[in-house]
Write a protein that holds these residues in place. Sequence first.
Motif, PDB file in Angstrom:
ATOM      1  N   ASN A 169      30.224  -3.679  34.638  1.00  0.00           N
ATOM      2  CA  ASN A 169      29.009  -3.280  35.348  1.00  0.00           C
ATOM      3  C   ASN A 169      28.502  -4.364  36.291  1.00  0.00           C
ATOM      4  O   ASN A 169      27.550  -4.143  37.040  1.00  0.00           O
ATOM      5  N   GLY A 208      27.235   2.485  35.338  1.00  0.00           N
ATOM      6  CA  GLY A 208      28.343   3.377  35.053  1.00  0.00           C
ATOM      7  C   GLY A 208      29.715   2.799  35.353  1.00  0.00           C
ATOM      8  O   GLY A 208      30.741   3.391  34.977  1.00  0.00           O
ATOM      9  N   LYS A 211      32.770   2.560  33.004  1.00  0.00           N
ATOM     10  CA  LYS A 211      33.721   3.648  32.778  1.00  0.00           C
ATOM     11  C   LYS A 211      35.024   3.450  33.542  1.00  0.00           C
ATOM     12  O   LYS A 211      36.030   4.099  33.241  1.00  0.00           O
ATOM     13  N   THR A 253      31.193   6.989  38.311  1.00  0.00           N
ATOM     14  CA  THR A 253      30.291   5.855  38.534  1.00  0.00           C
ATOM     15  C   THR A 253      28.889   6.090  37.999  1.00  0.00           C
ATOM     16  O   THR A 253      28.056   5.174  38.022  1.00  0.00           O
ATOM     17  N   HIS A 254      28.598   7.300  37.545  1.00  0.00           N
ATOM     18  CA  HIS A 254      27.229   7.642  37.124  1.00  0.00           C
ATOM     19  C   HIS A 254      26.907   6.958  35.801  1.00  0.00           C
ATOM     20  O   HIS A 254      27.715   6.956  34.874  1.00  0.00           O
ATOM     21  N   CYS A 255      25.710   6.397  35.715  1.00  0.00           N
ATOM     22  CA  CYS A 255      25.316   5.651  34.523  1.00  0.00           C
ATOM     23  C   CYS A 255      25.057   6.536  33.315  1.00  0.00           C
ATOM     24  O   CYS A 255      24.985   6.049  32.181  1.00  0.00           O
ATOM     25  N   GLY A 256      24.883   7.840  33.547  1.00  0.00           N
ATOM     26  CA  GLY A 256      24.647   8.767  32.444  1.00  0.00           C
ATOM     27  C   GLY A 256      23.198   9.148  32.248  1.00  0.00           C
ATOM     28  O   GLY A 256      22.895  10.058  31.471  1.00  0.00           O
ATOM     29  N   CYS A 263      22.091   6.821  41.021  1.00  0.00           N
ATOM     30  CA  CYS A 263      23.360   7.451  40.649  1.00  0.00           C
ATOM     31  C   CYS A 263      23.422   8.896  41.133  1.00  0.00           C
ATOM     32  O   CYS A 263      24.461   9.343  41.638  1.00  0.00           O
TER      33      CYS A 263
END
Length: 274
Positions: A169, A208, A211, A253-256, A263
């Motif tokens: 990250n 993200g 990942k 790439t999305h942090c969730g 994001c």
Amino acid sequence: MSVSKSDIGKVLIDLGINKKPVCVHSSLSSFGWIDGGAETIVQGFLNEECTLLVPTFSDAFSVFPPEHLRPSQNGCGDYSWLTNDNSKEMNYIYSPTSNEVDIEMGAIPKTILRLKNRLRGNHPLNSFTAIGSYAEELISKQAPLNVYAPLKAIAELGGYVVLMGVNFNRLTLIHLAEQMAGRNLFRRWAKDSKGLTIEVEVGGCSEGFIKLQDVLMPVTKKVKVGQSEWNVLDVNSMLKISENAIRNNPMITHCGDYRCDRCNDAVKGGPILA
């Protein structure tokens, strides 16, 4: 056991990255005890003729944007957060000669900024700083609307990136891969040398990026230096794999966090620019 300059040098030679330009993201505390602190790490690289490139971000120079510099889909929501942000009223004017740096950057970038022959990029918020024989090539093209020029340059020079005791990250190069995959970079704002508010490019949320660790594993070398665990990657291979992964799965790439404007907007392609 303390880590020495010669320990650093041996690792660089063993990895085959001595005499190369190297982008470093670091946690000094990850090493355990080091005689001489950050200076020992920096000098260990310089002794092996590496050129060091480090992020030296400086949010203190950010300012409020006028309404005509507020694109949509810019990781800002409806911009209402600006009305509650009183830290953007100092209106400092940035210069590459400044040693101002965010505390989150850590001890190694701060140490490099104090060195006589370092070169710092022309970006008020997300500058990079380099020292070594390739410093001019790495830094010269960075500009407010060319934030990742140093990262493009280190790729052209066949350089490497080292994560020293930090996770993926912190791998800023993935922001360049996002741009290569077709995303527009976010816009933020600072004063130019005449005191006028200008747009500058910046990256978005990087939480993200962890990942991508598994995707990048085939081109990642791992080594332990003292207590510090390093991940070492060839920049060109890392960028190619990351770009393809983002094109194939934008959500990677999305942090969730569904509330993360940065994001959410990055996945859509970033700000809509005129």
